[in-house]
Design a protein around this motif. Sequence first.
Motif, PDB file in Angstrom:
ATOM      1  N   GLU A  43      37.344  57.904  41.844  1.00  5.67           N
ATOM      2  CA  GLU A  43      35.927  57.564  41.955  1.00  5.67           C
ATOM      3  C   GLU A  43      35.593  56.527  40.891  1.00  5.67           C
ATOM      4  O   GLU A  43      35.805  56.760  39.699  1.00  5.67           O
ATOM      5  N   VAL A  44      35.068  55.388  41.337  1.00  7.88           N
ATOM      6  CA  VAL A  44      34.859  54.235  40.460  1.00  7.88           C
ATOM      7  C   VAL A  44      33.400  53.814  40.504  1.00  7.88           C
ATOM      8  O   VAL A  44      32.830  53.644  41.591  1.00  7.88           O
ATOM      9  N   GLY A  45      32.781  53.630  39.349  1.00  3.68           N
ATOM     10  CA  GLY A  45      31.414  53.147  39.283  1.00  3.68           C
ATOM     11  C   GLY A  45      31.318  51.719  39.779  1.00  3.68           C
ATOM     12  O   GLY A  45      32.262  50.931  39.652  1.00  3.68           O
ATOM     13  N   SER A  46      30.167  51.365  40.321  1.00  5.74           N
ATOM     14  CA  SER A  46      30.019  50.050  40.949  1.00  5.74           C
ATOM     15  C   SER A  46      30.041  48.895  39.954  1.00  5.74           C
ATOM     16  O   SER A  46      30.251  47.745  40.343  1.00  5.74           O
ATOM     17  N   MET A  47      29.854  49.170  38.649  1.00 11.79           N
ATOM     18  CA  MET A  47      29.897  48.104  37.645  1.00 11.79           C
ATOM     19  C   MET A  47      31.268  47.967  36.988  1.00 11.79           C
ATOM     20  O   MET A  47      31.434  47.190  36.056  1.00 11.79           O
ATOM     21  N   VAL A  48      32.264  48.702  37.466  1.00  9.40           N
ATOM     22  CA  VAL A  48      33.637  48.521  36.978  1.00  9.40           C
ATOM     23  C   VAL A  48      34.138  47.183  37.516  1.00  9.40           C
ATOM     24  O   VAL A  48      33.970  46.872  38.697  1.00  9.40           O
ATOM     25  N   ASP A  49      34.753  46.365  36.648  1.00 12.45           N
ATOM     26  CA  ASP A  49      35.194  45.052  37.115  1.00 12.45           C
ATOM     27  C   ASP A  49      36.616  45.110  37.671  1.00 12.45           C
ATOM     28  O   ASP A  49      37.333  46.106  37.523  1.00 12.45           O
ATOM     29  N   ILE A  50      37.024  44.030  38.307  1.00  9.85           N
ATOM     30  CA  ILE A  50      38.316  43.975  38.999  1.00  9.85           C
ATOM     31  C   ILE A  50      39.472  44.137  38.010  1.00  9.85           C
ATOM     32  O   ILE A  50      40.468  44.813  38.302  1.00  9.85           O
ATOM     33  N   MET A  72      41.947  38.146  44.146  1.00  8.44           N
ATOM     34  CA  MET A  72      40.546  37.766  43.956  1.00  8.44           C
ATOM     35  C   MET A  72      40.354  36.947  42.685  1.00  8.44           C
ATOM     36  O   MET A  72      40.349  37.463  41.575  1.00  8.44           O
ATOM     37  N   GLY A  73      40.215  35.633  42.851  1.00  7.26           N
ATOM     38  CA  GLY A  73      39.889  34.766  41.733  1.00  7.26           C
ATOM     39  C   GLY A  73      40.995  34.657  40.704  1.00  7.26           C
ATOM     40  O   GLY A  73      42.131  35.103  40.885  1.00  7.26           O
ATOM     41  N   THR A  74      40.646  34.056  39.562  1.00  7.49           N
ATOM     42  CA  THR A  74      41.568  33.926  38.430  1.00  7.49           C
ATOM     43  C   THR A  74      41.413  35.127  37.499  1.00  7.49           C
ATOM     44  O   THR A  74      40.507  35.947  37.658  1.00  7.49           O
ATOM     45  N   ARG A  75      42.288  35.223  36.510  1.00  5.49           N
ATOM     46  CA  ARG A  75      42.220  36.339  35.572  1.00  5.49           C
ATOM     47  C   ARG A  75      40.875  36.381  34.849  1.00  5.49           C
ATOM     48  O   ARG A  75      40.306  37.460  34.623  1.00  5.49           O
ATOM     49  N   ILE A  76      40.343  35.224  34.499  1.00  6.06           N
ATOM     50  CA  ILE A  76      39.051  35.177  33.795  1.00  6.06           C
ATOM     51  C   ILE A  76      37.924  35.631  34.727  1.00  6.06           C
ATOM     52  O   ILE A  76      37.059  36.426  34.341  1.00  6.06           O
ATOM     53  N   VAL A  77      37.940  35.148  35.955  1.00  2.00           N
ATOM     54  CA  VAL A  77      36.887  35.510  36.913  1.00  2.00           C
ATOM     55  C   VAL A  77      36.947  36.993  37.241  1.00  2.00           C
ATOM     56  O   VAL A  77      35.914  37.652  37.412  1.00  2.00           O
ATOM     57  N   ARG A  78      38.159  37.563  37.309  1.00  2.20           N
ATOM     58  CA  ARG A  78      38.293  38.988  37.638  1.00  2.20           C
ATOM     59  C   ARG A  78      37.679  39.891  36.571  1.00  2.20           C
ATOM     60  O   ARG A  78      37.366  41.050  36.844  1.00  2.20           O
ATOM     61  N   LYS A  79      37.480  39.383  35.373  1.00  2.26           N
ATOM     62  CA  LYS A  79      36.821  40.168  34.331  1.00  2.26           C
ATOM     63  C   LYS A  79      35.311  40.231  34.534  1.00  2.26           C
ATOM     64  O   LYS A  79      34.627  41.008  33.872  1.00  2.26           O
ATOM     65  N   GLN A  80      34.796  39.391  35.419  1.00  2.00           N
ATOM     66  CA  GLN A  80      33.359  39.373  35.702  1.00  2.00           C
ATOM     67  C   GLN A  80      33.018  40.003  37.048  1.00  2.00           C
ATOM     68  O   GLN A  80      31.946  40.593  37.210  1.00  2.00           O
ATOM     69  N   ILE A  81      33.919  39.875  38.029  1.00  2.00           N
ATOM     70  CA  ILE A  81      33.635  40.414  39.357  1.00  2.00           C
ATOM     71  C   ILE A  81      33.572  41.934  39.297  1.00  2.00           C
ATOM     72  O   ILE A  81      34.508  42.576  38.820  1.00  2.00           O
ATOM     73  N   THR A  82      32.512  42.526  39.763  1.00  2.00           N
ATOM     74  CA  THR A  82      32.391  43.984  39.792  1.00  2.00           C
ATOM     75  C   THR A  82      32.666  44.505  41.206  1.00  2.00           C
ATOM     76  O   THR A  82      32.523  43.783  42.187  1.00  2.00           O
ATOM     77  N   ILE A  83      33.064  45.775  41.274  1.00  2.00           N
ATOM     78  CA  ILE A  83      33.349  46.393  42.559  1.00  2.00           C
ATOM     79  C   ILE A  83      32.102  46.373  43.454  1.00  2.00           C
ATOM     80  O   ILE A  83      32.142  45.966  44.614  1.00  2.00           O
ATOM     81  N   GLY A  84      30.976  46.807  42.895  1.00  2.80           N
ATOM     82  CA  GLY A  84      29.739  46.838  43.677  1.00  2.80           C
ATOM     83  C   GLY A  84      29.275  45.452  44.089  1.00  2.80           C
ATOM     84  O   GLY A  84      28.811  45.249  45.209  1.00  2.80           O
ATOM     85  N   ILE A 142      24.513  50.435  45.630  1.00  5.10           N
ATOM     86  CA  ILE A 142      25.756  51.198  45.607  1.00  5.10           C
ATOM     87  C   ILE A 142      26.028  51.613  44.167  1.00  5.10           C
ATOM     88  O   ILE A 142      26.016  50.776  43.261  1.00  5.10           O
ATOM     89  N   THR A 143      26.267  52.895  43.962  1.00  5.74           N
ATOM     90  CA  THR A 143      26.506  53.390  42.606  1.00  5.74           C
ATOM     91  C   THR A 143      27.950  53.790  42.342  1.00  5.74           C
ATOM     92  O   THR A 143      28.438  53.667  41.227  1.00  5.74           O
ATOM     93  N   ARG A 144      28.652  54.271  43.385  1.00  5.80           N
ATOM     94  CA  ARG A 144      30.043  54.690  43.211  1.00  5.80           C
ATOM     95  C   ARG A 144      30.862  54.347  44.450  1.00  5.80           C
ATOM     96  O   ARG A 144      30.327  54.273  45.554  1.00  5.80           O
ATOM     97  N   VAL A 145      32.160  54.167  44.228  1.00  5.51           N
ATOM     98  CA  VAL A 145      33.111  53.962  45.322  1.00  5.51           C
ATOM     99  C   VAL A 145      34.170  55.047  45.217  1.00  5.51           C
ATOM    100  O   VAL A 145      34.721  55.280  44.134  1.00  5.51           O
ATOM    101  N   ARG A 146      34.460  55.712  46.327  1.00 10.58           N
ATOM    102  CA  ARG A 146      35.435  56.804  46.347  1.00 10.58           C
ATOM    103  C   ARG A 146      36.643  56.379  47.184  1.00 10.58           C
ATOM    104  O   ARG A 146      36.515  56.081  48.373  1.00 10.58           O
ATOM    105  N   ILE A 147      37.818  56.363  46.554  1.00  8.93           N
ATOM    106  CA  ILE A 147      39.057  55.914  47.193  1.00  8.93           C
ATOM    107  C   ILE A 147      40.020  57.089  47.271  1.00  8.93           C
ATOM    108  O   ILE A 147      40.392  57.672  46.248  1.00  8.93           O
ATOM    109  N   GLY A 148      40.420  57.455  48.477  1.00  9.68           N
ATOM    110  CA  GLY A 148      41.312  58.591  48.663  1.00  9.68           C
ATOM    111  C   GLY A 148      42.756  58.263  48.316  1.00  9.68           C
ATOM    112  O   GLY A 148      43.153  57.089  48.249  1.00  9.68           O
ATOM    113  N   PHE A 149      43.560  59.302  48.123  1.00 12.57           N
ATOM    114  CA  PHE A 149      44.972  59.143  47.792  1.00 12.57           C
ATOM    115  C   PHE A 149      45.874  59.372  49.004  1.00 12.57           C
ATOM    116  O   PHE A 149      47.039  59.701  48.869  1.00 12.57           O
TER     117      PHE A 149
END
Length: 265
Positions: A43-50, A72-84, A142-149
């Motif tokens: 379970e990941v919060g929507s403000m967690v970045d890539i 998704m993007g470059t290493r620098i951009v991935r630090k800004q892109i959020t899941i949500g 969107i507040t959370r993302v749930r990813i199954g195993f």
Amino acid sequence: FWAGGTYLMSRHDYYPTRDSNDIISLSEIPELKKINRTDRFLEVGSMVDISQMISIGKQVIPDLLHKTLLSMGTRIVRKQITIGGALCTPDLRLALPGTLAVLNSEVEVRTCDGPRSDSRWLAVGRLYDRSGALLLARNEVITRVRIGFEQENFSTFMSAGNPMLTPAETVIFSAVCSYSQSTVHSFRFCITLPHGGFYISPEIEMLIRGLLLPLSPVQVARITRSLSLEVEESRQPISGIQKERIRRFFESALHELNSQSLSEQ
């Protein structure tokens, strides 16, 4: 709502201008940055970045998701892109929604209505219509993302083009398959076009379910042709190069599946 800002800052004259909407930053809400793991899901919060998601590691997140995040993007951009933020761009579909959809992931949607709020869980595939339009209301976040195993035997991710620079040429493809004793139990895929659609086809998935691996050349051609006809009939603005890439990606995925199944025999 301002998450990572990578989408908003790429819009022409978005901010600051007199005509722009007010911006509400989500960066100081601790709940949206949490990452929790149970035996059944992540379970990941929507403000967690890539970048944070990638750092969790391939041992935890599905291989398909790991490949998608690295695309998704470059290493620098991935630090800004959020899941949500990657899920909620209003008029541009990127790689992440399609992959989360085929992984049967869910999002928690919170409705803000005055002093009270309600929440519900919704499958990622139901966040968009067939044209790719976001179906959330203005007072929903969107507040959370749930990813199954759930473990699939096979997964593949392919993309061509740049969704920011050449959206009319870009195609993003994600697929997973579960099988045992050469019998396909489930096959799920999503085709994402930045401005042209979000394709999940239960009809095509049903054609593959129950078949024996490896698929014959006739079966591959028949299923691929069925998908091409469905895309043609969708009446979405799809360029010729996108149609050809969709056909080739799907056909390639079936051949990859055949190759993997043969190597295991």
